[in-house]
Design an enzyme around this catalytic site. Structure first.
Site, PDB file in Angstrom:
ATOM      1  N   LYS A  73       8.156  -6.630   9.980  1.00 28.65           N
ATOM      2  CA  LYS A  73       7.904  -5.808   8.785  1.00 28.65           C
ATOM      3  C   LYS A  73       9.215  -5.376   8.203  1.00 28.65           C
ATOM      4  CE  LYS A  73       5.183  -2.431   6.577  1.00 28.65           C
ATOM      5  NZ  LYS A  73       4.088  -1.442   7.001  1.00 28.65           N
TER       6      LYS A  73
ATOM      7  N   PHE B  26       2.769  -8.061  -9.274  1.00 32.71           N
ATOM      8  CA  PHE B  26       3.836  -9.048  -9.295  1.00 32.71           C
ATOM      9  C   PHE B  26       4.137  -9.680 -10.526  1.00 32.71           C
ATOM     10  CE2 PHE B  26       2.531  -7.968  -4.998  1.00 32.71           C
ATOM     11  CZ  PHE B  26       3.711  -8.063  -4.145  1.00 32.71           C
TER      12      PHE B  26
ATOM     13  N   ALA C 246      -2.952   1.315  12.573  1.00 33.54           N
ATOM     14  CA  ALA C 246      -4.219   1.278  12.358  1.00 33.54           C
ATOM     15  C   ALA C 246      -5.262   0.245  13.129  1.00 33.54           C
ATOM     16  CB  ALA C 246      -4.631   1.347  10.925  1.00 33.54           C
TER      17      ALA C 246
ATOM     18  N   LYS D  86       0.865  -1.361   0.099  1.00 32.81           N
ATOM     19  CA  LYS D  86       0.141   0.044  -0.019  1.00 32.81           C
ATOM     20  C   LYS D  86       0.696   1.204  -0.100  1.00 32.81           C
ATOM     21  CE  LYS D  86      -1.966   0.596   3.788  1.00 32.81           C
ATOM     22  NZ  LYS D  86      -1.037   1.523   4.200  1.00 32.81           N
TER      23      LYS D  86
ATOM     24  N   ARG E 142       2.788   8.538   6.956  1.00 31.88           N
ATOM     25  CA  ARG E 142       2.966   8.432   8.349  1.00 31.88           C
ATOM     26  C   ARG E 142       4.558   7.846   8.547  1.00 31.88           C
ATOM     27  NH1 ARG E 142      -0.435   3.601   9.879  1.00 31.88           N
ATOM     28  NH2 ARG E 142       0.234   2.710   8.183  1.00 31.88           N
TER      29      ARG E 142
ATOM     30  N   TRP F 261       6.939  -0.617  -8.322  1.00 27.81           N
ATOM     31  CA  TRP F 261       7.982  -1.106  -7.570  1.00 27.81           C
ATOM     32  C   TRP F 261       9.192  -1.259  -8.633  1.00 27.81           C
ATOM     33  CZ3 TRP F 261      11.782  -4.949  -7.726  1.00 27.81           C
ATOM     34  CH2 TRP F 261      12.601  -5.210  -6.514  1.00 27.81           C
TER      35      TRP F 261
ATOM     36  N   THR G 246       3.720   1.650  -1.001  1.00 28.20           N
ATOM     37  CA  THR G 246       4.659   1.541  -2.372  1.00 28.20           C
ATOM     38  C   THR G 246       3.776   2.216  -3.314  1.00 28.20           C
ATOM     39  OG1 THR G 246       5.748  -0.218  -1.467  1.00 28.20           O
ATOM     40  CG2 THR G 246       6.160   0.311  -3.939  1.00 28.20           C
TER      41      THR G 246
ATOM     42  N   PHE H 236      -3.180  -0.114   6.949  1.00 27.33           N
ATOM     43  CA  PHE H 236      -3.775  -1.417   6.973  1.00 27.33           C
ATOM     44  C   PHE H 236      -5.261  -1.476   5.960  1.00 27.33           C
ATOM     45  CE2 PHE H 236      -1.845  -2.182  11.171  1.00 27.33           C
ATOM     46  CZ  PHE H 236      -0.868  -2.929  10.745  1.00 27.33           C
TER      47      PHE H 236
END
Length: 554
Positions: free
Chosen positions: A104, A380, A272, A70, A93, A408, A72, A300
């Site tokens: 993570k 992906f 969140a 998200k 954030r 990405w 990214t 999230f």
């Protein structure tokens, strides 16, 4: 050829001086305070008139170990909007050291869609979280000192609701005892630690509209009860000024850049799942003031950060989004549809079709607010054309465009199609319709969230929460906005219940009043406000060379 890691990509990128980024943003030299060559604080208020641009909110389906990307996508979208000639500013954030060192890893995007300098942002950044931790623990020390020095306020040591905090996952500190060592070491009592991002001070920092509002909110914080169950606030302790003083720099938003030079304002970082999941009102308002498009994210899934952005942040911000972007991946949807994690690179249209129900619930819940929705399919290499087509055809049922994004690998160039779709959506009329009515009580608010946002059935209060609700109603706290603390992995309060379950109940075990922030937290299921580290924490892969080069953050 060996694939570069995120940090290697970032380290090979030539960043622009922060003064150049500030100038590109429309900021004057007097409106920034440089923190080195590539970071700065923004001094508010800005001198230019406030003529806000369009607000774009990015959220996602329920996250999975397969990853949704998200942040990214959010960063890539900002770069993509710039690529098509739009003046875009990001409002994000700040990462917490908890997940950075835990499961993570880094939290500044990935590949060629990153904010930088990523090492600094992921680690201590400009000291905001340290200031919050210090301010919170100073308040805790002042409470214990008041008890030690005669306890004029008659604070019941068994009913101190303010917890100490630390910005790292440390399960050993969830429950502890302080004041050991005899009469000179304080009153022995049970205490608790939360992670800094779950603290009320973090929520206050992110919802305050200026320094005056920050001080007012700090003074309204309920920190304890007396022996006869009367609430004690920071104002009663007469230390609000000291706590605000420790946040005098932390309240200023931070300016950095993407790898492509798009200005990014990064400020605040409540989770969140256990907090309200949005960056600061000041950062978002600043991005709106500086850009034609302010692209922000809510943590999230749409069931957590998305709902809280719309029901908690928007009333304070005073502006609803012009469009909502829902991030999904083929891999995550197949996992929600029952495909095994190890098999997600294998095409499986049956699992994908079943998992699409999760995306559908989030689309419906966001459309409920009468805001245009766009689905971003984060690409992906294992995705197949048939899988992408199935998602797009499914979204057509909701009259929602679904656009591939490949930020990405290609940065902004990989999100220009998404950027065009977002611009089109943002031109549609918005008839923002809040989920809550002003006179809804806490149970009505919880029921609306469970049935409308989660797709569930009922709210069930455990005995402790029932007693709290009766007591809070007598104090007039029963009409506060509600911040549901819930697992991010499921629409329910059971982390392993994936997809789009129905006929489930949400169990609330405890309420936590946050009068300074202006909402009530409801703890559901087994959610914890101090996470633990995994068996193989990300910290095991991190290092710094003798010449200061950092590796392994992500």
């Amino acid at each position: 050829m060996t694939q570069l890691t995120d940090i290697e990509i970032a380290q090979q990128t030539h960043l622009q001086q922060i003064n150049e980024i500030a100038q590109r943003s429309g900021l004057t030299e007097d409106e920034i305070e440089p923190y080195g060559h590539f970071k700065a604080k923004i001094t508010l208020p800005l001198t230019q008139p406030y003529q806000p641009g369009k607000l774009i909110l990015v959220t996602s389906i329920n996250p999975t170990p397969a990853g949704e990307g998200k942040t990214t996508v959010t960063i890539g979208l900002g770069d993509g909007l710039r690529k098509i000639g739009k003046r875009a500013i990001l409002a994000l954030r700040e990462p917490s050291l908890g997940p950075v060192m835990g499961m993570k890893g880094g939290a500044t995007g990935g590949g060629y869609a990153q904010v930088a300098p990523m090492e600094d942002i992921n680690l201590h950044f400009n000291g905001d979280f340290h200031a919050l931790t210090t301010a919170n623990n100073t308040l805790a020390a002042l409470i214990d000192n008041h008890i030690q020095q005669g306890n004029d306020l008659q604070i019941d040591p068994r009913r101190i609701s303010l917890h100490r905090v630390l910005d790292i996952n440390d399960r050993a500190l969830r429950n502890t005892v302080v004041g050991m060592g005899g009469p000179t070491s304080g009153m022995p009592r049970e205490d608790h630690f939360d992670i800094t991002v779950a603290s009320e001070l973090m929520a206050i920092l992110c919802l305050a509209t200026d320094l005056h509002d920050l001080k007012d909110r700090i003074n309204r914080m309920v920190i304890a009860e007396t022996f006869d169950r009367q609430p004690i606030t920071v104002a009663d302790l007469h230390v609000g000024g000291a706590i605000a003083l420790l946040l005098k720099d932390a309240i200023k938003p931070n300016l950095v850049q993407t790898l492509e030079g798009t200005p990014a304002i990064i400020h605040g970082g409540p989770f969140a799942n256990i907090a309200h999941g949005c960056n600061s009102v000041l950062a978002t308002k600043t991005a709106l003031q500086l850009g034609d498009y302010a692209v922000t994210e809510a943590g999230f899934g749409a069931d957590l950060g998305g709902e809280k952005f719309l029901d908690i942040k928007v009333p304070v911000l005073g502006q609803a989004p012009s469009a909502i972007v829902l991030v999904a991946t083929v891999r995550a949807l197949k996992l929600h549809g029952g495909q095994a994690l190890a098999d997600l690179t294998t095409p499986d249209l049956t699992a994908l079709e079943k998992g699409l129900a999760n995306l559908g619930q989030h689309i419906k819940s966001m459309q409920r607010y009468q805001i245009p929705v766009v689905v971003a399919i984060n690409a992906f290499t294992s995705d197949t054309p048939d899988e992408i087509k199935m998602i797009q055809e499914y979204c057509q049922r909701f009259n929602v465009p679904a656009v591939e994004a490949d930020e990405w690998a290609h940065g902004g160039a990989g999100t220009t199609a998404l950027a065009h779709a977002v611009v089109r959506a943002a031109q549609e009329p918005v008839h923002f319709t809040p989920l809550m009515a002003a006179d809804d009580d806490l149970m009505a608010r919880a029921q609306k969230i469970v049935t409308t946002i989660y797709g569930g059935r009922n709210v069930v209060l455990e005995p402790h929460a029932q007693a709290q609700l009766r007591r809070f109603a007598k104090r007039g706290w029963d009409k506060l906005p509600l911040c549901m603390a819930k697992t991010q992995y499921s629409l329910s309060d059971q982390p392993k219940l994936l997809g789009a379950p129905t006929n489930f109940d949400i169990h609330i075990r405890e309420f936590q009043p946050r009068l300074g922030a202006g909402f009530m937290v409801a703890l559901t299921g087994a959610i914890l406000t101090m996470p633990g580290l995994p068996k193989q924490p990300a910290a095991l892969n991190m290092s710094i060379s003798d010449d200061g080069v950092i590796a392994g953050i992500f």
